[in-house]
Design a protein around this motif. Structure first.
Motif, PDB file in Angstrom:
ATOM      1  N   PRO A  11       0.832  -1.210   0.000  1.00  0.00           N
ATOM      2  CA  PRO A  11       0.000   0.000   0.000  1.00  0.00           C
ATOM      3  C   PRO A  11       0.860   1.251   0.000  1.00  0.00           C
ATOM      4  N   GLU A  12       0.440   2.219  -0.746  1.00  0.00           N
ATOM      5  CA  GLU A  12       1.119   3.510  -0.762  1.00  0.00           C
ATOM      6  C   GLU A  12       0.844   4.203   0.569  1.00  0.00           C
ATOM      7  N   ASP A  13       1.738   5.109   0.954  1.00  0.00           N
ATOM      8  CA  ASP A  13       1.558   5.836   2.206  1.00  0.00           C
ATOM      9  C   ASP A  13       0.216   6.550   2.255  1.00  0.00           C
ATOM     10  N   ASN A  14      -0.198   7.143   1.120  1.00  0.00           N
ATOM     11  CA  ASN A  14      -1.446   7.899   1.127  1.00  0.00           C
ATOM     12  C   ASN A  14      -2.681   7.008   1.240  1.00  0.00           C
ATOM     13  N   GLU A  15      -2.547   5.712   0.947  1.00  0.00           N
ATOM     14  CA  GLU A  15      -3.679   4.804   1.100  1.00  0.00           C
ATOM     15  C   GLU A  15      -3.963   4.520   2.572  1.00  0.00           C
ATOM     16  N   MET A  16      -2.979   4.743   3.420  1.00  0.00           N
ATOM     17  CA  MET A  16      -3.136   4.499   4.849  1.00  0.00           C
ATOM     18  C   MET A  16      -3.524   5.773   5.591  1.00  0.00           C
ATOM     19  N   LYS A  17      -3.802   6.826   4.839  1.00  0.00           N
ATOM     20  CA  LYS A  17      -4.219   8.088   5.464  1.00  0.00           C
ATOM     21  C   LYS A  17      -5.644   8.404   5.039  1.00  0.00           C
ATOM     22  N   LEU A  18      -6.415   8.859   6.003  1.00  0.00           N
ATOM     23  CA  LEU A  18      -7.798   9.244   5.754  1.00  0.00           C
ATOM     24  C   LEU A  18      -7.918  10.736   5.978  1.00  0.00           C
ATOM     25  N   LYS A  19      -8.196  11.456   4.916  1.00  0.00           N
ATOM     26  CA  LYS A  19      -8.402  12.901   5.024  1.00  0.00           C
ATOM     27  C   LYS A  19      -9.821  13.129   5.517  1.00  0.00           C
ATOM     28  N   LEU A  20      -9.951  13.888   6.582  1.00  0.00           N
ATOM     29  CA  LEU A  20     -11.253  14.171   7.163  1.00  0.00           C
ATOM     30  C   LEU A  20     -11.899  15.361   6.463  1.00  0.00           C
ATOM     31  N   SER A  21     -13.209  15.454   6.554  1.00  0.00           N
ATOM     32  CA  SER A  21     -13.943  16.517   5.873  1.00  0.00           C
ATOM     33  C   SER A  21     -13.726  17.881   6.526  1.00  0.00           C
ATOM     34  N   LYS A  22     -13.214  17.871   7.755  1.00  0.00           N
ATOM     35  CA  LYS A  22     -12.923  19.114   8.478  1.00  0.00           C
ATOM     36  C   LYS A  22     -11.843  18.827   9.504  1.00  0.00           C
ATOM     37  N   GLU A  23     -11.281  19.874  10.058  1.00  0.00           N
ATOM     38  CA  GLU A  23     -10.317  19.712  11.141  1.00  0.00           C
ATOM     39  C   GLU A  23     -11.069  19.633  12.459  1.00  0.00           C
ATOM     40  N   TYR A  24     -10.659  18.703  13.293  1.00  0.00           N
ATOM     41  CA  TYR A  24     -11.262  18.540  14.611  1.00  0.00           C
ATOM     42  C   TYR A  24     -10.263  19.016  15.653  1.00  0.00           C
ATOM     43  N   ASP A  25     -10.770  19.744  16.653  1.00  0.00           N
ATOM     44  CA  ASP A  25      -9.948  20.135  17.794  1.00  0.00           C
ATOM     45  C   ASP A  25     -10.057  19.031  18.835  1.00  0.00           C
ATOM     46  N   PHE A  26      -8.909  18.509  19.244  1.00  0.00           N
ATOM     47  CA  PHE A  26      -8.924  17.475  20.270  1.00  0.00           C
ATOM     48  C   PHE A  26      -7.671  17.600  21.112  1.00  0.00           C
ATOM     49  N   GLU A  27      -7.867  17.854  22.389  1.00  0.00           N
ATOM     50  CA  GLU A  27      -6.778  17.975  23.361  1.00  0.00           C
ATOM     51  C   GLU A  27      -5.697  18.933  22.871  1.00  0.00           C
ATOM     52  N   GLY A  28      -6.123  20.080  22.356  1.00  0.00           N
ATOM     53  CA  GLY A  28      -5.195  21.106  21.935  1.00  0.00           C
ATOM     54  C   GLY A  28      -4.579  20.909  20.566  1.00  0.00           C
ATOM     55  N   GLN A  29      -4.973  19.859  19.869  1.00  0.00           N
ATOM     56  CA  GLN A  29      -4.451  19.597  18.529  1.00  0.00           C
ATOM     57  C   GLN A  29      -5.556  19.769  17.506  1.00  0.00           C
ATOM     58  N   LYS A  30      -5.171  20.187  16.316  1.00  0.00           N
ATOM     59  CA  LYS A  30      -6.094  20.209  15.192  1.00  0.00           C
ATOM     60  C   LYS A  30      -5.777  18.986  14.347  1.00  0.00           C
ATOM     61  N   ILE A  31      -6.789  18.157  14.136  1.00  0.00           N
ATOM     62  CA  ILE A  31      -6.593  16.908  13.400  1.00  0.00           C
ATOM     63  C   ILE A  31      -7.463  16.936  12.153  1.00  0.00           C
TER      64      ILE A  31
END
Length: 109
Positions: A11-31
């Motif tokens: 698998p390519e690196d990008n196949e193991m990444k899921l781009k979310l529809s928006k950024e979520y704030d969680f414990e001081g991080q934007k994901i």
């Protein structure tokens, strides 16, 4: 003559990444993206533990690997993130994650 050899099933690196529809704030991080490469480290023991969590929550399913709750539990464990992060996902992102985890578990990646 040298030819470039490529691995077909890697698998390519990008196949193991899921781009979310928006950024979520969680414990001081934007994901805004989830790296699913931690799924490769899962064991049968992790799956058994996820089943126990479902049972303790009162969830009964003939095929738990296809339920949203199970797949979020698996993702949380594999990515070493609190389940609370995954429970805040919007439906579109939660279902995209569920589909990626289910596909991974059933070898469809």
């Amino acid at each position: 003559m040298s030819e470039k050899v490529t691995e077909i099933n890697k698998p390519e690196d990008n196949e193991m990444k899921l781009k979310l529809s928006k950024e979520y704030d969680f414990e001081g991080q934007k994901i805004g993206e989830i790296d699913l490469s931690g799924l490769d480290n899962l064991t049968a023991a992790d799956m058994i533990q996820a089943n126990k969590v479902l049972t303790n929550n009162g969830t009964v399913s003939v095929l738990p690997e296809t339920t949203l709750e199970y797949d979020l539990i698996i993702a949380a464990g594999a990515l070493k993130m609190p389940i609370e992060f995954f429970k805040q996902l919007k439906p579109k992102d939660a279902m995209a994650l569920k589909n990626r985890v289910t596909s991974f578990l059933f070898g469809e990646e």
